[in-house]
Design an enzyme around this catalytic site. Structure first.
Site, mmCIF file in Angstrom:
data_model
loop_
_atom_site.group_PDB
_atom_site.id
_atom_site.type_symbol
_atom_site.label_atom_id
_atom_site.label_comp_id
_atom_site.label_asym_id
_atom_site.label_seq_id
_atom_site.Cartn_x
_atom_site.Cartn_y
_atom_site.Cartn_z
ATOM 1 N N CYS A 35 30.518 -6.630 5.976
ATOM 2 C CA CYS A 35 29.655 -5.716 5.230
ATOM 3 C C CYS A 35 30.467 -4.490 4.832
ATOM 4 O O CYS A 35 31.214 -3.955 5.654
ATOM 5 C CB CYS A 35 28.487 -5.307 6.122
ATOM 6 S SG CYS A 35 27.339 -4.165 5.345
ATOM 7 N N LEU A 36 30.298 -4.047 3.599
ATOM 8 C CA LEU A 36 31.043 -2.872 3.131
ATOM 9 C C LEU A 36 30.674 -1.622 3.917
ATOM 10 O O LEU A 36 31.447 -0.670 3.967
ATOM 11 C CB LEU A 36 30.784 -2.641 1.636
ATOM 12 C CG LEU A 36 31.319 -3.732 0.689
ATOM 13 C CD1 LEU A 36 30.892 -3.440 -0.744
ATOM 14 C CD2 LEU A 36 32.829 -3.850 0.784
ATOM 15 N N GLY A 80 28.371 -8.309 -2.718
ATOM 16 C CA GLY A 80 26.981 -7.891 -2.803
ATOM 17 C C GLY A 80 26.854 -6.455 -2.332
ATOM 18 O O GLY A 80 27.714 -5.950 -1.604
ATOM 19 N N HIS A 103 19.324 -5.849 4.181
ATOM 20 C CA HIS A 103 19.593 -4.408 4.087
ATOM 21 C C HIS A 103 18.332 -3.631 3.688
ATOM 22 O O HIS A 103 18.137 -2.496 4.112
ATOM 23 C CB HIS A 103 20.675 -4.119 3.043
ATOM 24 C CG HIS A 103 22.078 -4.148 3.572
ATOM 25 N ND1 HIS A 103 22.522 -3.311 4.563
ATOM 26 C CD2 HIS A 103 23.149 -4.913 3.224
ATOM 27 C CE1 HIS A 103 23.809 -3.563 4.800
ATOM 28 N NE2 HIS A 103 24.212 -4.523 4.011
ATOM 29 N N HIS A 139 21.896 -11.594 3.219
ATOM 30 C CA HIS A 139 22.514 -10.391 3.783
ATOM 31 C C HIS A 139 22.007 -9.138 3.054
ATOM 32 O O HIS A 139 21.610 -8.157 3.694
ATOM 33 C CB HIS A 139 24.038 -10.527 3.665
ATOM 34 C CG HIS A 139 24.821 -9.343 4.129
ATOM 35 N ND1 HIS A 139 25.670 -9.391 5.213
ATOM 36 C CD2 HIS A 139 24.902 -8.075 3.645
ATOM 37 C CE1 HIS A 139 26.222 -8.193 5.373
ATOM 38 N NE2 HIS A 139 25.781 -7.372 4.440
ATOM 39 N N GLN A 189 22.910 1.087 0.710
ATOM 40 C CA GLN A 189 24.343 1.272 0.979
ATOM 41 C C GLN A 189 24.968 2.360 0.115
ATOM 42 O O GLN A 189 26.092 2.781 0.380
ATOM 43 C CB GLN A 189 25.097 -0.046 0.762
ATOM 44 C CG GLN A 189 24.752 -1.107 1.798
ATOM 45 C CD GLN A 189 25.582 -2.348 1.599
ATOM 46 O OE1 GLN A 189 25.248 -3.193 0.794
ATOM 47 N NE2 GLN A 189 26.694 -2.452 2.312
#
Ligand code: ZN
Length: 151
Positions: A88-89, A46, A134, A130, A51
């Site tokens: 999380c990336l 995701g 964000h 999640h 991000q």
């Protein structure tokens, strides 16, 4: 399509309240394409627009059951709770145990402006929660019951 740079924790864009999308234009569609590309390249499940440095309410999710693109997503129903690991990336090298609803219904627009309603359970439900967090400037480390740093 092109991959964009993933913003890391510490960047203020990750803490902003993302703005709703009012018009789905070429730029938004291009962003959706790039977000999917960026997510797949990073082997994530995701990605939320903040991000990639864009403070707009857009997410992409693919937990192995196909790609969902959602504009202005919101959780309209949630039930159950379960604790599991997530990462999380934008926060490399860290995982944490986070309590999430075990089942959610999510509503949002697709790239054609049509409303989608998705029911997700387990890992899929976790991914939607999640990513939507964000959009409100919330990171999983804020909610984690336990943080696990990888060496
Ligand atoms: Zn994340």
């Amino acid at each position: 399509m092109s991959s964009r740079k993933i913003v890391k924790v510490g960047d203020p864009v990750l803490r902003q309240q993302a703005k709703p999308v009012t018009v789905i234009n070429k730029k938004i569609k291009r962003l959706l394409d790039d977000m999917a590309e960026t997510m797949y390249q990073a082997r994530g499940v995701g990605l939320a627009a903040p991000q990639v440095g864009v403070s707009k309410r857009i997410i992409v999710v693919d937990v192995g059951e196909g790609l969902w693109e959602l504009i202005n997503p919101e959780i309209i129903f949630r039930e159950g709770e379960e604790v599991d690991l997530e990462g999380c990336l934008s926060i490399p090298g860290v995982t944490g145990e986070v309590m999430r609803a075990s089942r959610v219904r999510v509503r949002g627009l697709n790239r054609n402006g049509q409303q989608q309603v998705i029911t997700a359970e387990g890992f899929g439900a976790r991914a939607f929660q999640h990513e939507i967090d964000h959009l409100d400037g919330i990171l999983f480390i804020d909610k984690a019951l336990r943080i696990i740093k990888q060496e």
